[in-house]
Design a protein around this motif. Structure first.
Motif, PDB file in Angstrom:
ATOM      1  N   LEU A   1      -4.500   1.217  16.440  1.00  0.00           N
ATOM      2  CA  LEU A   1      -5.307   2.403  16.214  1.00  0.00           C
ATOM      3  C   LEU A   1      -6.656   1.980  15.644  1.00  0.00           C
ATOM      4  CD1 LEU A   1      -2.550   4.673  14.647  1.00  0.00           C
ATOM      5  CD2 LEU A   1      -3.154   4.361  17.049  1.00  0.00           C
ATOM      6  N   PRO A   2      -7.713   2.748  15.895  1.00  0.00           N
ATOM      7  CA  PRO A   2      -9.038   2.350  15.418  1.00  0.00           C
ATOM      8  C   PRO A   2      -9.158   2.170  13.897  1.00  0.00           C
ATOM      9  CG  PRO A   2      -9.231   4.084  17.065  1.00  0.00           C
ATOM     10  CD  PRO A   2      -7.774   3.930  16.761  1.00  0.00           C
ATOM     11  N   PRO A   3      -8.634   3.093  13.078  1.00  0.00           N
ATOM     12  CA  PRO A   3      -8.784   2.890  11.627  1.00  0.00           C
ATOM     13  C   PRO A   3      -7.834   1.799  11.115  1.00  0.00           C
ATOM     14  CG  PRO A   3      -8.214   5.186  12.142  1.00  0.00           C
ATOM     15  CD  PRO A   3      -8.022   4.386  13.387  1.00  0.00           C
ATOM     16  N   PHE A   4      -8.149   1.251   9.933  1.00  0.00           N
ATOM     17  CA  PHE A   4      -7.217   0.349   9.266  1.00  0.00           C
ATOM     18  C   PHE A   4      -5.884   1.084   9.161  1.00  0.00           C
ATOM     19  CE2 PHE A   4     -11.164  -1.246   6.893  1.00  0.00           C
ATOM     20  CZ  PHE A   4     -11.413  -2.208   7.858  1.00  0.00           C
ATOM     21  N   ASN A   5      -4.780   0.347   9.304  1.00  0.00           N
ATOM     22  CA  ASN A   5      -3.493   1.028   9.309  1.00  0.00           C
ATOM     23  C   ASN A   5      -2.367   0.128   8.830  1.00  0.00           C
ATOM     24  OD1 ASN A   5      -2.299  -0.369  11.763  1.00  0.00           O
ATOM     25  ND2 ASN A   5      -4.116   0.547  12.696  1.00  0.00           N
ATOM     26  N   TYR A   6      -1.232   0.753   8.544  1.00  0.00           N
ATOM     27  CA  TYR A   6       0.018   0.044   8.274  1.00  0.00           C
ATOM     28  C   TYR A   6       1.158   0.879   8.838  1.00  0.00           C
ATOM     29  CZ  TYR A   6       0.581   3.089   4.145  1.00  0.00           C
ATOM     30  OH  TYR A   6       0.713   4.171   3.306  1.00  0.00           O
ATOM     31  N   LEU A   7       2.341   0.256   8.946  1.00  0.00           N
ATOM     32  CA  LEU A   7       3.467   0.873   9.654  1.00  0.00           C
ATOM     33  C   LEU A   7       4.398   1.646   8.736  1.00  0.00           C
ATOM     34  CD1 LEU A   7       4.415  -2.186  11.890  1.00  0.00           C
ATOM     35  CD2 LEU A   7       2.886  -0.272  12.452  1.00  0.00           C
TER      36      LEU A   7
ATOM     37  N   GLU B   1     -10.834  10.480   0.953  1.00  0.00           N
ATOM     38  CA  GLU B   1      -9.932  11.333   1.723  1.00  0.00           C
ATOM     39  C   GLU B   1      -8.533  10.724   1.750  1.00  0.00           C
ATOM     40  OE1 GLU B   1     -11.191  12.570   5.614  1.00  0.00           O
ATOM     41  OE2 GLU B   1     -13.304  12.481   5.040  1.00  0.00           O
ATOM     42  N   ASP B   2      -7.523  11.580   1.822  1.00  0.00           N
ATOM     43  CA  ASP B   2      -6.145  11.100   1.940  1.00  0.00           C
ATOM     44  C   ASP B   2      -5.949  10.392   3.273  1.00  0.00           C
ATOM     45  OD1 ASP B   2      -5.500  12.211  -0.500  1.00  0.00           O
ATOM     46  OD2 ASP B   2      -4.741  14.077   0.372  1.00  0.00           O
ATOM     47  N   GLU B   3      -4.985   9.464   3.301  1.00  0.00           N
ATOM     48  CA  GLU B   3      -4.714   8.769   4.557  1.00  0.00           C
ATOM     49  C   GLU B   3      -4.080   9.721   5.571  1.00  0.00           C
ATOM     50  OE1 GLU B   3      -2.204   5.506   3.467  1.00  0.00           O
ATOM     51  OE2 GLU B   3      -0.478   6.763   3.132  1.00  0.00           O
ATOM     52  N   SER B   4      -4.201   9.364   6.824  1.00  0.00           N
ATOM     53  CA  SER B   4      -3.610  10.134   7.916  1.00  0.00           C
ATOM     54  C   SER B   4      -2.302   9.482   8.344  1.00  0.00           C
ATOM     55  CB  SER B   4      -4.568  10.172   9.105  1.00  0.00           C
ATOM     56  OG  SER B   4      -5.736  10.868   8.785  1.00  0.00           O
ATOM     57  N   GLN B   5      -1.541  10.212   9.142  1.00  0.00           N
ATOM     58  CA  GLN B   5      -0.307   9.687   9.720  1.00  0.00           C
ATOM     59  C   GLN B   5      -0.318  10.018  11.215  1.00  0.00           C
ATOM     60  OE1 GLN B   5       3.226  10.936   7.601  1.00  0.00           O
ATOM     61  NE2 GLN B   5       2.081  11.003   5.676  1.00  0.00           N
TER      62      GLN B   5
ATOM     63  N   SER C   1      -6.174   4.762   7.428  1.00  0.00           N
ATOM     64  CA  SER C   1      -7.161   5.060   6.396  1.00  0.00           C
ATOM     65  C   SER C   1      -8.166   6.072   6.920  1.00  0.00           C
ATOM     66  CB  SER C   1      -7.874   3.778   5.947  1.00  0.00           C
ATOM     67  OG  SER C   1      -8.623   3.240   7.007  1.00  0.00           O
ATOM     68  N   ARG C   2      -8.806   6.765   5.993  1.00  0.00           N
ATOM     69  CA  ARG C   2      -9.848   7.738   6.339  1.00  0.00           C
ATOM     70  C   ARG C   2     -11.083   7.403   5.524  1.00  0.00           C
ATOM     71  NH1 ARG C   2      -7.714  13.450   7.611  1.00  0.00           N
ATOM     72  NH2 ARG C   2      -9.864  13.561   8.245  1.00  0.00           N
ATOM     73  N   GLU C   3     -12.054   8.264   5.581  1.00  0.00           N
ATOM     74  CA  GLU C   3     -13.269   8.053   4.798  1.00  0.00           C
ATOM     75  C   GLU C   3     -12.914   7.959   3.316  1.00  0.00           C
ATOM     76  OE1 GLU C   3     -16.349   7.620   6.120  1.00  0.00           O
ATOM     77  OE2 GLU C   3     -15.350   7.698   8.065  1.00  0.00           O
TER      78      GLU C   3
END
Length: 189
Positions: free
Chosen positions: A88-94, A126-130, A121-123
């Motif tokens: 996914l484009p934003p930084f992420n984890y599983l 902001e809270d992270e997305s799922q 991650s978001r801006e």
């Protein structure tokens, strides 16, 4: 004689109903954990790592991390699949579990798709997305099928299952993954 024909027709109708119910039961979910401590490190350096992890009925799961983003692919040739290069484009984890969509259409339970939650991650502030990532699982054609914003869509898990069941079997991996439902996880313009 006529009474026997009526009973025979009734038995055929009942059998058709029973088989229709059985056909509806030919897809189900199975779950495996995502725990990198239980995986084998294949390679690691300052820029990332790759693990081989156990999956459904011994199907290998390849998990890689690079530039604070995760990549997940499935099967004996998982590193050669398109999914091994998709993230996914934003930084992420599983998330902690993989949901395997399995079918017994061929007489044995076999996976055809997975659903895995990515936390993104978001801006700043902001809270992270799922995001639920639906992946087609087929040797030579394992790839992302769809992305579903788990926070923007009520019933996101059911939406992901329906998407996996309807789209994954015939999805062409030459195409791009679809955004399903409302999507606010990142800017898709």
């Amino acid at each position: 004689m006529i009474e026997g024909l009526k009973l025979g027709a009734l038995a055929v109708a009942w059998l058709a109903l029973a088989m229709g119910g059985a056909a509806a039961q030919q897809i189900q979910s199975s779950y495996t954990n995502v725990n990198l401590d239980e995986c084998t490190v294949i390679e690691a350096d300052d820029f990332g790592a790759r693990w081989a992890c156990p999956g459904y009925k011994g199907i290998p799961v390849m998990i890689a991390e690079g530039d604070l983003r995760f990549f997940v692919s499935y099967g004996l040739k998982s590193t050669e699949e398109k999914a091994a290069e998709q993230t996914l484009p934003p930084f992420n984890y599983l998330g902690p579990r993989i949901e395997w969509r399995v079918s017994n259409m061929d007489g044995q339970w076999k996976p055809f798709a997975t659903i895995l939650r990515f936390f993104t991650s978001r801006e700043e502030g902001e809270d992270e997305s799922q995001v639920l990532v639906v992946t087609k699982v087929e040797e030579g054609a394992t790839c992302h099928v769809a992305y579903i914003d788990a926070l923007a869509n009520p019933g996101a898990n059911e939406l992901a299952r329906a998407t996996a069941d309807e789209k994954a079997p015939d999805f062409d991996c030459a195409g791009e993954p679809e955004i399903i439902g409302e999507f606010k996880a990142w800017n898709i313009d």
